[in-house]
Design an enzyme around this catalytic site. Structure first.
Site, mmCIF file in Angstrom:
data_model
loop_
_atom_site.group_PDB
_atom_site.id
_atom_site.type_symbol
_atom_site.label_atom_id
_atom_site.label_comp_id
_atom_site.label_asym_id
_atom_site.label_seq_id
_atom_site.Cartn_x
_atom_site.Cartn_y
_atom_site.Cartn_z
ATOM 1 N N HIS A 153 15.181 3.107 -24.825
ATOM 2 C CA HIS A 153 15.701 3.815 -24.053
ATOM 3 C C HIS A 153 15.562 3.531 -22.503
ATOM 4 O O HIS A 153 14.394 3.322 -22.255
ATOM 5 C CB HIS A 153 15.281 5.647 -24.149
ATOM 6 C CG HIS A 153 15.968 6.528 -23.720
ATOM 7 N ND1 HIS A 153 15.858 6.753 -22.451
ATOM 8 C CD2 HIS A 153 17.189 7.401 -23.973
ATOM 9 C CE1 HIS A 153 16.951 7.638 -22.250
ATOM 10 N NE2 HIS A 153 17.690 8.009 -23.139
ATOM 11 N N GLU A 197 23.983 3.687 -23.611
ATOM 12 C CA GLU A 197 23.910 4.515 -22.381
ATOM 13 C C GLU A 197 23.900 4.005 -21.215
ATOM 14 O O GLU A 197 22.832 3.456 -20.686
ATOM 15 C CB GLU A 197 22.558 5.127 -23.039
ATOM 16 C CG GLU A 197 22.303 5.747 -24.232
ATOM 17 C CD GLU A 197 21.155 6.776 -24.299
ATOM 18 O OE1 GLU A 197 21.616 8.000 -24.676
ATOM 19 O OE2 GLU A 197 20.093 6.757 -23.641
ATOM 20 N N GLY A 205 21.513 14.010 -24.937
ATOM 21 C CA GLY A 205 20.255 14.687 -24.112
ATOM 22 C C GLY A 205 20.257 16.080 -24.086
ATOM 23 O O GLY A 205 20.393 16.878 -25.076
ATOM 24 N N GLY A 206 20.822 16.444 -22.975
ATOM 25 C CA GLY A 206 20.857 17.448 -22.542
ATOM 26 C C GLY A 206 21.546 18.656 -23.410
ATOM 27 O O GLY A 206 20.899 19.943 -23.680
ATOM 28 N N ASN A 227 18.502 13.916 -28.573
ATOM 29 C CA ASN A 227 17.140 13.322 -27.962
ATOM 30 C C ASN A 227 16.657 14.523 -27.104
ATOM 31 O O ASN A 227 17.118 14.573 -25.874
ATOM 32 C CB ASN A 227 17.554 12.046 -27.220
ATOM 33 C CG ASN A 227 16.192 11.403 -26.479
ATOM 34 O OD1 ASN A 227 15.335 11.832 -26.737
ATOM 35 N ND2 ASN A 227 16.355 10.621 -25.712
ATOM 36 N N TRP A 228 15.636 14.858 -27.642
ATOM 37 C CA TRP A 228 15.123 16.120 -26.899
ATOM 38 C C TRP A 228 14.064 15.952 -25.627
ATOM 39 O O TRP A 228 14.081 16.591 -24.800
ATOM 40 C CB TRP A 228 14.314 17.104 -27.721
ATOM 41 C CG TRP A 228 15.034 17.780 -28.684
ATOM 42 C CD1 TRP A 228 16.452 17.543 -29.131
ATOM 43 C CD2 TRP A 228 14.349 18.666 -29.747
ATOM 44 N NE1 TRP A 228 16.732 18.496 -30.287
ATOM 45 C CE2 TRP A 228 15.407 19.153 -30.877
ATOM 46 C CE3 TRP A 228 13.216 19.139 -30.070
ATOM 47 C CZ2 TRP A 228 15.328 20.057 -31.634
ATOM 48 C CZ3 TRP A 228 13.111 20.204 -31.130
ATOM 49 C CH2 TRP A 228 13.911 20.596 -31.896
ATOM 50 N N LYS A 229 13.825 14.467 -25.515
ATOM 51 C CA LYS A 229 12.976 14.030 -24.634
ATOM 52 C C LYS A 229 11.860 14.982 -24.448
ATOM 53 O O LYS A 229 11.318 15.445 -25.317
ATOM 54 C CB LYS A 229 13.979 14.161 -23.024
ATOM 55 C CG LYS A 229 15.159 13.280 -23.343
ATOM 56 C CD LYS A 229 15.937 12.860 -21.968
ATOM 57 C CE LYS A 229 17.075 12.070 -22.496
ATOM 58 N NZ LYS A 229 17.862 11.655 -21.115
ATOM 59 N N GLY A 235 22.072 12.133 -17.635
ATOM 60 C CA GLY A 235 21.551 13.490 -17.267
ATOM 61 C C GLY A 235 22.252 13.685 -15.734
ATOM 62 O O GLY A 235 21.751 14.388 -15.138
ATOM 63 N N GLU A 259 14.907 5.478 -20.249
ATOM 64 C CA GLU A 259 13.597 6.000 -19.501
ATOM 65 C C GLU A 259 12.341 5.345 -19.781
ATOM 66 O O GLU A 259 11.534 5.188 -18.946
ATOM 67 C CB GLU A 259 13.786 7.419 -19.909
ATOM 68 C CG GLU A 259 14.741 8.081 -18.931
ATOM 69 C CD GLU A 259 15.492 9.515 -19.833
ATOM 70 O OE1 GLU A 259 14.614 10.009 -20.718
ATOM 71 O OE2 GLU A 259 16.428 9.919 -19.435
ATOM 72 N N SER A 303 25.511 11.966 -20.598
ATOM 73 C CA SER A 303 26.297 13.297 -20.228
ATOM 74 C C SER A 303 27.552 13.478 -21.100
ATOM 75 O O SER A 303 28.464 14.181 -20.980
ATOM 76 C CB SER A 303 26.938 13.039 -18.815
ATOM 77 O OG SER A 303 25.703 13.035 -17.880
HETATM 78 P P1 13P Z 1 22.250 13.244 -21.148
HETATM 79 O O1 13P Z 1 22.966 13.491 -22.488
HETATM 80 O O2 13P Z 1 21.178 14.541 -20.864
HETATM 81 O O3 13P Z 1 22.878 12.664 -19.934
HETATM 82 O O4 13P Z 1 21.138 12.330 -21.771
HETATM 83 C C1 13P Z 1 21.730 11.038 -22.640
HETATM 84 C C2 13P Z 1 20.394 10.445 -23.153
HETATM 85 O O5 13P Z 1 19.773 9.776 -22.573
HETATM 86 C C3 13P Z 1 20.060 10.362 -24.558
HETATM 87 O O6 13P Z 1 19.326 9.562 -25.017
#
Ligand code: 13P
Length: 253
Positions: free
Chosen positions: A98, A170, A237-238, A9-11, A176, A100, A216
Site C-alpha cells: 500500500h 491505487e 478506504g473511507g 481497508n479500514w486502515k 483519501g 501508505e 476515493s
Molecule cells: P480511500 O478510499 O479512502 O481514498 O482509500 C483508498 C485506499 O487507500 C484503500 O486502500
C-alpha cells in the site's frame, strides 16, 4: 475466469466494538454468505482480526484480510506480526505494498518481495498495490512507473505463486482526496497492468488476475468504475467504514 472482489481497508480506524457493529450491519445489508456477488474482504487493524473474522458469515463470500505482515516467519521482531500468525487467526488475504506503507514506513520493492513470499508460504492471498503520485502522472510517467513497480515488486513470483495474487491500482493522488480517477483513467491503467501480466506470464494469467481500483471509490462512483472491462472491483478506504456505502459498493456490479 477471474472473480470480482470488493475489499475494505479500514486502515487505522475503528475500535473493536465499532468494528463488530460495522460488520454486523454490512452483513445485514449486503446479504448472507450464500448470496451471489463479488468476494468481500474486510481488512481491520491487527487486534480486531480474530473477533471480526468470527463475526463474519462463515464459508461464503466474506473473507478476512490484514493490512500488512512481516517478512519473517517468527522471531525477535518486537511489535511485528507474521503471515503465519495472521493465517492462524483466520486471515485469507493480506494487503501488501500500500502506498501508505511505502511512503510512511519506507517499504521498497525488495522488502515487498520478501513479504509477498512470506504471505504465500503462510497460505495468504496477497492484494498487491501499485499506483503513481500526482507528479509522476503529470510528468506523463505513469505507465513506466507502474511497470517498474510490477517488475521489481511482483513479477519475480512463479506462475503458480502469481495465481494467488490480486492487484490493486491505487493512484496516490486519488487516495483519501475525494479526487477519484475517472473510469477512463482507471480502465487505461488496468488494461496496461493486464498487458504487463501477459508479457511477464501469459495471456491466461492476465485474463485470470483480479485487478481492483482504489482511491476515493464510493457508493456514487463504484458502478461506473466497475463497469469498465478491466476493473474487477475495488479496494475501498473511507467508504468501507460506512455500512450503507460499503454495501452499496458491493452491490455495484
Ligand atoms: P480511500 O478510499 O479512502 O481514498 O482509500 C483508498 C485506499 O487507500 C484503500 O486502500
Amino acid at each position: 475466469m477471474r472473480q470480482n472482489l470488493v475489499a475494505g481497508n479500514w486502515k487505522m480506524n475503528l475500535t473493536y466494538p465499532e468494528g463488530l457493529a460495522l460488520v454486523e450491519e454490512i452483513t445485514r445489508l449486503a446479504g448472507d454468505a450464500g448470496a451471489t456477488g463479488p468476494e468481500i474482504v474486510v481488512c481491520p487493524p491487527f487486534p480486531l482480526l480474530h473477533g471480526v473474522g468470527q463475526a463474519l458469515p462463515q464459508g461464503g463470500r466474506f473473507h478476512l484480510g490484514a493490512q500488512n505482515c512481516h517478512q519473517k516467519e517468527s522471531g525477535a521482531f518486537t511489535g511485528e506480526v507474521s503471515a503465519k500468525v495472521l493465517a492462524s487467526v483466520g486471515c485469507e488475504y493480506v494487503i501488501l505494498g500500500h502506498s501508505e506503507r511505502r511512503q510512511y514506513f519506507g517499504e521498497d520493492d525488495e522488502l515487498l518481495s520478501q513479504k509477498l513470499k512470506a504471505a504465500l508460504v503462510a497460505g495468504l492471498k496477497p492484494i498487491f498495490c501499485v499506483g503513481e503520485s500526482l507528479d509522476t502522472r503529470e510528468a506523463d510517467e505513469t505507465f513506466a512507473f507502474i511497470s517498474k513497480q510490477l517488475t521489481d515488486g511482483l513479477f519475480h513470483l512463479s506462475n503458480e505463486e502469481f495465481e494467488q495474487v490480486t492487484i490493486a491500482y491505487e493512484p496516490i493522488w486519488a487516495i483519501g482526496t475525494g479526487r477519484t480517477a475517472s473510469s477512463a483513467q482507471a480502465q487505461e491503467v488496468h488494461a496496461f497492468i493486464r498487458e504487463q501480466i501477459a508479457r511477464a506470464y501469459d495471456a491466461q494469467a492476465a485474463l485470470n488476475t483480479t485487478i481492483l481500483y482504489g482511491g476515493s471509490a464510493n457508493a456514487q462512483n463504484a458502478r461506473e468504475l466497475f463497469s469498465q472491462p478491466d476493473v474487477d472491483g475495488g479496494l475501498i478506504g473511507g467508504a468501507s467504514l460506512k455500512a450503507v456505502d460499503f454495501a452499496t459498493i458491493i452491490q455495484s456490479f
